[in-house]
Design an enzyme around this catalytic site. Structure first.
Site, PDB file in Angstrom:
ATOM      1  N   ASP A 148       0.827  -1.205   0.000  1.00 26.23           N
ATOM      2  CA  ASP A 148       0.000   0.000   0.000  1.00 26.23           C
ATOM      3  C   ASP A 148       0.864   1.259   0.000  1.00 26.23           C
ATOM      4  OD1 ASP A 148      -1.514  -2.212   0.799  1.00 26.23           O
ATOM      5  OD2 ASP A 148      -2.847  -1.015   2.037  1.00 26.23           O
ATOM      6  N   HIS A 174      -1.066   4.495  -0.664  1.00 21.51           N
ATOM      7  CA  HIS A 174      -2.097   5.402  -0.147  1.00 21.51           C
ATOM      8  C   HIS A 174      -1.812   6.889  -0.360  1.00 21.51           C
ATOM      9  CE1 HIS A 174      -5.112   2.782   1.416  1.00 21.51           C
ATOM     10  NE2 HIS A 174      -4.259   2.084   2.157  1.00 21.51           N
ATOM     11  N   ASP A 213      -3.959  -0.282  -3.639  1.00 21.80           N
ATOM     12  CA  ASP A 213      -4.141   0.840  -2.713  1.00 21.80           C
ATOM     13  C   ASP A 213      -3.167   1.967  -3.015  1.00 21.80           C
ATOM     14  OD1 ASP A 213      -6.194  -0.573  -1.598  1.00 21.80           O
ATOM     15  OD2 ASP A 213      -5.430  -0.516   0.456  1.00 21.80           O
ATOM     16  N   ASP A 243      -6.336   7.259  -1.942  1.00 22.65           N
ATOM     17  CA  ASP A 243      -7.090   7.372  -0.682  1.00 22.65           C
ATOM     18  C   ASP A 243      -6.160   7.512   0.516  1.00 22.65           C
ATOM     19  OD1 ASP A 243      -9.617   7.291  -1.805  1.00 22.65           O
ATOM     20  OD2 ASP A 243      -9.917   5.155  -1.448  1.00 22.65           O
ATOM     21  N   ARG A 244      -6.676   8.174   1.534  1.00 22.89           N
ATOM     22  CA  ARG A 244      -6.029   8.349   2.837  1.00 22.89           C
ATOM     23  C   ARG A 244      -4.812   9.272   2.813  1.00 22.89           C
ATOM     24  NH1 ARG A 244      -7.942   5.137   6.926  1.00 22.89           N
ATOM     25  NH2 ARG A 244      -9.136   3.295   6.381  1.00 22.89           N
ATOM     26  N   ASN A 266      -8.298  -2.945  -2.679  1.00 24.30           N
ATOM     27  CA  ASN A 266      -9.700  -2.670  -2.371  1.00 24.30           C
ATOM     28  C   ASN A 266     -10.045  -1.189  -2.507  1.00 24.30           C
ATOM     29  OD1 ASN A 266      -8.031  -2.563   0.157  1.00 24.30           O
ATOM     30  ND2 ASN A 266      -9.935  -1.780   1.027  1.00 24.30           N
ATOM     31  N   HIS A 267      -9.045  -0.304  -2.401  1.00 23.82           N
ATOM     32  CA  HIS A 267      -9.315   1.128  -2.544  1.00 23.82           C
ATOM     33  C   HIS A 267      -9.412   1.559  -4.004  1.00 23.82           C
ATOM     34  CE1 HIS A 267      -9.337   2.938   1.503  1.00 23.82           C
ATOM     35  NE2 HIS A 267      -8.749   1.791   1.816  1.00 23.82           N
ATOM     36  N   HIS A 303      -3.641  -8.493  -3.270  1.00 25.03           N
ATOM     37  CA  HIS A 303      -3.752  -7.434  -2.280  1.00 25.03           C
ATOM     38  C   HIS A 303      -4.208  -7.964  -0.917  1.00 25.03           C
ATOM     39  CE1 HIS A 303      -4.085  -3.375  -0.819  1.00 25.03           C
ATOM     40  NE2 HIS A 303      -5.298  -3.652  -0.355  1.00 25.03           N
ATOM     41  N   ARG A 362     -14.162  -6.538   9.052  1.00 18.04           N
ATOM     42  CA  ARG A 362     -14.327  -5.667   7.885  1.00 18.04           C
ATOM     43  C   ARG A 362     -15.751  -5.711   7.339  1.00 18.04           C
ATOM     44  NH1 ARG A 362      -9.406  -3.789   5.849  1.00 18.04           N
ATOM     45  NH2 ARG A 362      -7.542  -4.979   6.412  1.00 18.04           N
ATOM     46  N   HIS A 373      -2.619  -4.799   2.093  1.00 21.99           N
ATOM     47  CA  HIS A 373      -3.966  -4.575   2.630  1.00 21.99           C
ATOM     48  C   HIS A 373      -4.034  -4.107   4.078  1.00 21.99           C
ATOM     49  CE1 HIS A 373      -8.249  -4.779   2.606  1.00 21.99           C
ATOM     50  NE2 HIS A 373      -8.384  -5.936   3.210  1.00 21.99           N
TER      51      HIS A 373
END
Length: 383
Positions: A75, A77, A104, A107-108, A136-137, A189, A265, A292
């Site tokens: 990730d 991000h 990923d 995001d964030r 997943n993002h 992921h 989750r 992840h």
């Protein structure tokens, strides 16, 4: 200076100049990204890369050249400056220096656009040496909840940023779900997945719409994964055709044996060391690499190893092991300094011919621009 001044042919030199422009702009609070990276240039990049990714299968098979290596990245991000640190450490992508970015990307963090642009540009330069797998993002639901959608609206306020978002969604839906390196290493992921076959008595429409969690959970096969779809815009477990893609993107390892629904989750699975062993043995693999989970997630899983060092070896068995890799240091970016995990990040180097012997390379965060301009992304009740 704008990126358009360098022409529109994406070469390694073009990418390096683009990255330099983006990095300088990130430090200027009065500099609009749109002014240095016009929408028409970004739109073309997204369209060109989607065509490349669309041709790739759900599972990408990768061969590492002799005297070559592949760098596996977890990730990132939206932490653009840390991605630049990582690439400076691992070396520029080339035919001998391969990369796999394991989802990923956005995001964030404040610079999802910059991270995505950089990775897509390197992909266009080296389509057979740079690989991007889905996280997943990379979905509609996550990008609207965790910042990327808002980021585009702030960075392209004078353009049709909604159109840009639709192009990004097309890129995300075209990403492969996972990769197999030299028939030895499986990279995804989230991790493992269930057998999506309907249970006894399920027929027709009911079988097609079978909900997650119905019937006994059984580990899926690599053959089923190769035949699965990439999941569309939002893999979410609602139909049987999305069960595999959802699990691959959202699942986590556990220390208990077996498969279980991922209650924490609310989506995907939890899989134990016996499932890792079974998957490795049945598919003649030696290692699973997944991402992840960050150090913040592991803080609440006392049974699992921490990720403050950027990686953890979560399962080890007769056939091989399962490793989690996380590549965003000093995470999460939008938390106050005293609330961050202050973690190291890491990436994995696999070398030919022994690609099942990972080398873990750790790195720390360098100074980043002040975040006040991006505080609108952070909603405490969503993180």
């Amino acid at each position: 200076m704008t990126i358009e001044e360098y022409g529109d042919e994406v070469t390694p030199e073009w990418v390096e100049r683009m990255v330099e422009v983006l990095e300088k702009a990130s430090w200027r609070q009065d500099c609009s990204l749109e002014s240095v990276f016009p929408m028409r240039t970004l739109s073309k990049l997204l369209k060109d890369c989607q065509r490349v990714l669309h041709k790739e299968p759900t599972v990408v098979d990768i061969e590492v050249p002799e005297d070559g290596r592949i760098n596996i990245v977890g990730d990132t991000h939206g932490q653009f400056h840390d991605v630049l640190t990582l690439i400076a450490s691992a070396g520029r992508p080339s035919e001998k220096n391969l990369y796999l970015f394991n989802g990923d990307f956005v995001d964030r963090g404040a610079w999802g656009v910059e991270v995505l642009t950089t990775l897509l540009s390197w992909k266009l330069c080296y389509p057979d040496s740079v690989f991007l797998t889905r996280g997943n993002h990379e979905s509609s639901s996550c990008t609207q909840a965790y910042g990327f959608y808002k980021e585009l609206s702030l960075k392209y306020p004078d353009s049709n940023w909604e159109r840009l978002y639709q192009l990004c969604k097309g890129v995300f839906a075209s990403l492969p779900l996972c990769a197999v390196i030299e028939d030895k290493v499986y990279v995804a992921h989230g991790g493992l997945f269930r057998d999506p076959s309907p249970g006894k008595g399920a027929k027709g429409h009911k079988a097609k719409r079978r909900k997650a969690g119905k019937g006994k959970l059984k580990l899926g096969s690599l053959g089923q994964l190769r035949s699965a779809s990439k999941g569309g815009f939002d893999p979410d477990n609602t139909v049987a055709s999305q069960l595999i893609s959802t699990d691959v993107l959202w699942s986590d390892p556990q220390l208990c044996k077996g498969l279980a629904l991922n209650e924490n989750r609310g989506i995907g699975l939890l899989f134990g060391p016996d499932m890792t062993e079974e998957f490795l043995r049945e598919n003649k693999l030696k290692m699973i690499i997944r991402s992840h989970e960050g150090p913040d997630a592991r803080m609440y899983r006392e049974d699992m190893k921490t990720l403050t060092g950027g990686y953890s070896v979560d399962h080890e068995g007769e056939s091989g092991k399962l490793v989690t890799i996380f590549s965003a240091p000093d995470y999460p970016q939008f938390a106050e300094p005293d609330e961050r995990t202050h973690n190291l990040a890491a990436y994995i180097v696999l070398r030919h011919p022994d690609v099942a012997s990972p080398e873990f390379k750790q790195f720390s965060a360098k100074p980043r621009p002040h975040l006040s301009a991006f505080s609108a992304f952070y909603e405490e009740d969503e993180w």
